[in-house]
Design a protein around this motif. Structure first.
Motif, mmCIF file in Angstrom:
data_model
loop_
_atom_site.group_PDB
_atom_site.id
_atom_site.type_symbol
_atom_site.label_atom_id
_atom_site.label_comp_id
_atom_site.label_asym_id
_atom_site.label_seq_id
_atom_site.Cartn_x
_atom_site.Cartn_y
_atom_site.Cartn_z
ATOM 1 N N ALA A 254 32.814 59.568 8.168
ATOM 2 C CA ALA A 254 31.428 59.121 8.479
ATOM 3 C C ALA A 254 30.937 60.032 9.522
ATOM 4 O O ALA A 254 29.863 60.800 9.644
ATOM 5 C CB ALA A 254 30.868 58.000 8.171
ATOM 6 N N GLU A 255 31.492 59.824 10.730
ATOM 7 C CA GLU A 255 31.081 60.317 12.058
ATOM 8 C C GLU A 255 31.312 61.802 12.028
ATOM 9 O O GLU A 255 30.238 62.514 12.436
ATOM 10 C CB GLU A 255 31.936 59.722 13.084
ATOM 11 N N GLY A 257 31.088 63.534 9.232
ATOM 12 C CA GLY A 257 30.293 63.884 8.403
ATOM 13 C C GLY A 257 29.091 64.383 9.086
ATOM 14 O O GLY A 257 28.363 65.253 9.005
ATOM 15 N N GLN A 258 28.678 63.276 10.068
ATOM 16 C CA GLN A 258 27.412 63.459 10.727
ATOM 17 C C GLN A 258 27.509 64.444 11.684
ATOM 18 O O GLN A 258 26.600 65.429 11.817
ATOM 19 C CB GLN A 258 27.031 62.204 11.492
ATOM 20 N N LEU A 259 28.636 64.808 12.340
ATOM 21 C CA LEU A 259 29.006 65.722 13.284
ATOM 22 C C LEU A 259 28.579 67.416 12.623
ATOM 23 O O LEU A 259 28.093 68.274 12.788
ATOM 24 C CB LEU A 259 30.245 65.706 13.806
ATOM 25 N N ALA A 261 27.141 67.687 9.632
ATOM 26 C CA ALA A 261 25.755 67.872 9.213
ATOM 27 C C ALA A 261 25.033 68.443 10.297
ATOM 28 O O ALA A 261 24.213 69.206 10.263
ATOM 29 C CB ALA A 261 25.282 66.531 8.670
ATOM 30 N N GLY A 262 25.261 67.845 11.423
ATOM 31 C CA GLY A 262 24.589 68.220 12.523
ATOM 32 C C GLY A 262 24.728 69.715 13.107
ATOM 33 O O GLY A 262 23.851 70.361 13.445
ATOM 34 N N SER A 265 23.083 71.880 10.503
ATOM 35 C CA SER A 265 21.741 71.836 10.898
ATOM 36 C C SER A 265 21.338 72.850 12.203
ATOM 37 O O SER A 265 20.453 73.729 12.292
ATOM 38 C CB SER A 265 21.107 70.539 11.333
#
Length: 644
Positions: A254-255, A257-259, A261-262, A265
């Motif tokens: 999950a972390e 994935g956030q990285l 996604a960031g 972006s």
């Protein structure tokens, strides 16, 4: 069918096939009508044998038999029935034998990948009713529960078993279910058995022919059960460790994935910024080259000397106008650079907005007149003072007015209004021009954004003016907004600024202006360190008019020689031409002036106007700096004040 067995009833040969007569069932199929029983199995052959008996006995008893099995088991069952002399096709045609695909049936009763109790009830009820129309008894074999278990959905399998039991309460029929014993836990087996009236154990037990053999097998199974319980505890601990590891891994994923996604972006923003940069550079190239076309063209014509006085005057006027336009473009770019780096500073003092607005209107009046645009000013009487930088405030109003005139067609109207609202001064600039599309309104103040960004756009510009307006207004503690009813409906910009405190309402004069006097430079020696012949020529002509002497050094080394021979009154150093040597030269000049006991001020000509560049220049010994491009009169003023 006969079995291959020895005298003790055991099959001869470890690989002897399992045949029907070796299966010892604990009840009579025909005597167990309308009941729900379950069959566990280890190998498919055992299941097919049991199922074959279940089907043949049902057909012999003139019952309707429904079999919902996997495609593999259906094919094996149909082959076995055919081998026993049953006409499978005829049985299916008459409706006595109804084979169904368990995979397809399970898919029908699922919704979004999960078992739907509503769909299951409907399907089970319809199946039972359709097969009972003939008046025959019904027996059903279902393998849907085994498929659910294979998918790890044991709770869904138990739910489906209970749904079958609900239907049996109103529509009696015999129901036979089968589970592979491989992979089932003790709790799972217990839960399955609880939903059935009868349980048929797997073939390891049911194929034993005598009670003595069964007793021996039970003893062995008890021993295995103890070992399995111990292994199960170990497995549960391992599963718990795996669960914790899985949770940790999922958290890491999950972390990650956030990285990701960031990063995606950020990449998208970078790509957008890169595209906007490319578009901006293309626009800058175009806007800087456009004035050069007029400058170079008229310059060539002037050098030929064939222009009459009127045309020559117009040529010089055009060259000057385009040069100033180009200088303004450069200044805008530098302002944006300072804005982005946070180095755009204000020299604040109480400022009369009336004079600011009047000055801005005067500067755009010529452009408005050329397009026959009426500029109307409406000023409310009363306190008009704000605390701010007068030059930057005039830049705000000038940008808004220039923007309004540029986007207003000939014969249009631009209105400038100033009024007081509580503790705010509100400036409005409204035009009757092209207007702004609704979807572009949120981006009006973005850097490098233009509503018409195509290379063939109708209006020139870098898309920086309004971004500068927003930044400058916010530096003054105010805010700016825009409104437009759409294309062709004009636009209105509103600037709100806080009023100056009551005890500071009178405008201050600000820093004293440089005083220019022709007599004050007479006989002065000015040393210019620059290799630009045009700069030398312009400055030489200006100083000659003022009876001053110009000494020129093309390098810092040459300047050192002139310094000791002529002792200049002022030194002007072009840092763009001398670079770091210019900073070394000013230290040399100050050291020399101290030795001879004479004050020799030094002026820095520099294209760099950042705060840190100014600080460095003053720290190294420069007395004042003049940014390039410079007005000759501005430089003369600086020299005049420094020499006196």
């Amino acid at each position: 069918m006969k079995s291959n067995s020895n005298g003790n009833g055991h099959a001869t040969g470890a690989s002897a096939p399992l045949v029907l007569n070796t299966v010892m069932t604990p009840w009579d199929w025909l005597g167990s009508r309308d009941e729900h029983f379950v069959q566990f199995y280890e190998k498919d052959d055992f299941l097919i044998d049991s199922l074959c008996r279940f089907v043949t006995e049902g057909l012999q008893a003139s019952e309707t038999v429904v079999v919902a099995a996997t495609d593999e088991h259906l094919n094996a069952l149909n082959r076995r029935l055919s081998q026993q002399g049953l006409d499978v096709v005829a049985a299916i045609t008459t409706g006595n034998y109804v084979p169904l695909s368990a995979e397809a049936t399970l898919a029908e009763i699922k919704s979004d990948g999960r078992l739907s109790a509503e769909r299951a009830r409907e399907l089970i009820g319809n199946t039972v009713l359709q097969t009972l129309v003939s008046g025959r008894r019904l027996r059903v074999f279902g393998e849907l529960v085994e498929l659910l278990c294979a998918e790890g959905e044991i709770e869904a399998a138990i739910e489906l078993e209970n749904l079958w039991n609900e239907v049996k309460l109103t529509q009696p029929f015999s129901l036979f279910c089968a589970y592979s014993i491989q992979g089932l836990t003790q709790q799972s087996i217990t839960d399955v058995c609880r939903t059935h009236a009868h349980v048929i154990p797997a073939e390891s037990f049911t194929t034993l022919p005598s009670s003595d053999s069964q007793a021996r097998a039970i003893a062995v199974l008890q021993q295995k059960a103890q070992r399995l319980e111990s292994e199960m505890e170990e497995r549960l601990r391992a599963e718990e460790n795996l669960r914790l590891a899985k949770e940790q891994l999922e958290s890491q994923v999950a972390e990650l994935g956030q990285l990701v996604a960031g990063e995606q972006s950020a990449r998208a923003e970078a790509e957008t910024a890169n595209r906007m940069k490319d578009e901006f550079l293309a626009t800058v190239s175009h806007e800087l080259r456009t004035p050069l076309n007029a400058i170079i063209g008229w310059t060539h014509m002037l050098r030929r000397g064939r222009l009459d006085d009127e045309t020559e005057s117009r040529a010089l006027e055009t060259i000057e106008r385009n040069a100033k336009a180009q200088a303004q473009l450069v200044e805008d770019i530098l302002d944006v650079s300072r804005m982005i780096s946070g180095k755009l500073r204000l020299q604040k003092a109480p400022v009369d907005l009336v004079s600011v607005i009047t000055g801005a209107v005067d500067s755009v009046q010529l452009a408005a007149t050329s397009k026959n645009i009426e500029v109307h000013i409406s000023l409310e009487t009363g306190a008009q003072y704000v605390r701010g930088d007068a030059n930057r405030l005039q830049q705000i109003v000038w940008n808004l007015l220039s923007n309004a005139i540029k986007f207003t067609d000939d014969g249009g109207r631009v209105e400038v209004g100033v009024e007081r609202r509580n503790s705010q001064i509100v400036i409005t600039v409204t035009d009757t021009g092209l207007g702004i599309r609704k979807e572009f309104l949120p981006h009006v103040f973005d850097r490098f954004r233009q509503e018409d960004g195509a290379s063939t756009r109708r209006h020139s510009g870098l898309g920086l003016g309004l971004a500068l307006v927003k930044h400058l207004v916010e530096l003054h503690g105010g805010r700016v907004s825009v409104a437009s009813e759409g294309e062709g409906r004009g636009a209105s910009f509103t600037v709100e600024l806080p009023l100056a405190p009551e005890n500071r309402m009178k405008a201050e004069s600000g820093p004293p202006a440089l005083v220019f006097s022709t007599g004050r430079l007479k006989g002065r020696r000015i040393l210019l360190v620059d290799h630009d012949s045009e700069v030398v020529r312009v400055l030489s002509m200006k100083l000659a008019e003022l009876a001053a002497e110009l000494l020129v050094a093309a390098s810092t080394e040459e300047a050192g020689d002139i310094l000791s021979q002529y002792e200049p009154d002022v030194v002007v150093v072009d840092l763009g031409a001398t670079g770091t040597k210019g900073h070394s030269l000013v230290r040399e000049i100050k050291s020399y002036a101290e030795r001879v006991g004479k004050l020799i001020p030094v002026v820095a000509l520099t294209p760099e106007v950042r705060v840190e560049d100014r600080v460095r220049a003053l720290f190294d010994g420069f007395d004042i700096f003049v940014p390039k491009p410079f007005e000759a009169d501005e430089l003369i003023n600086a020299i005049s004040n420094l020499t006196n």
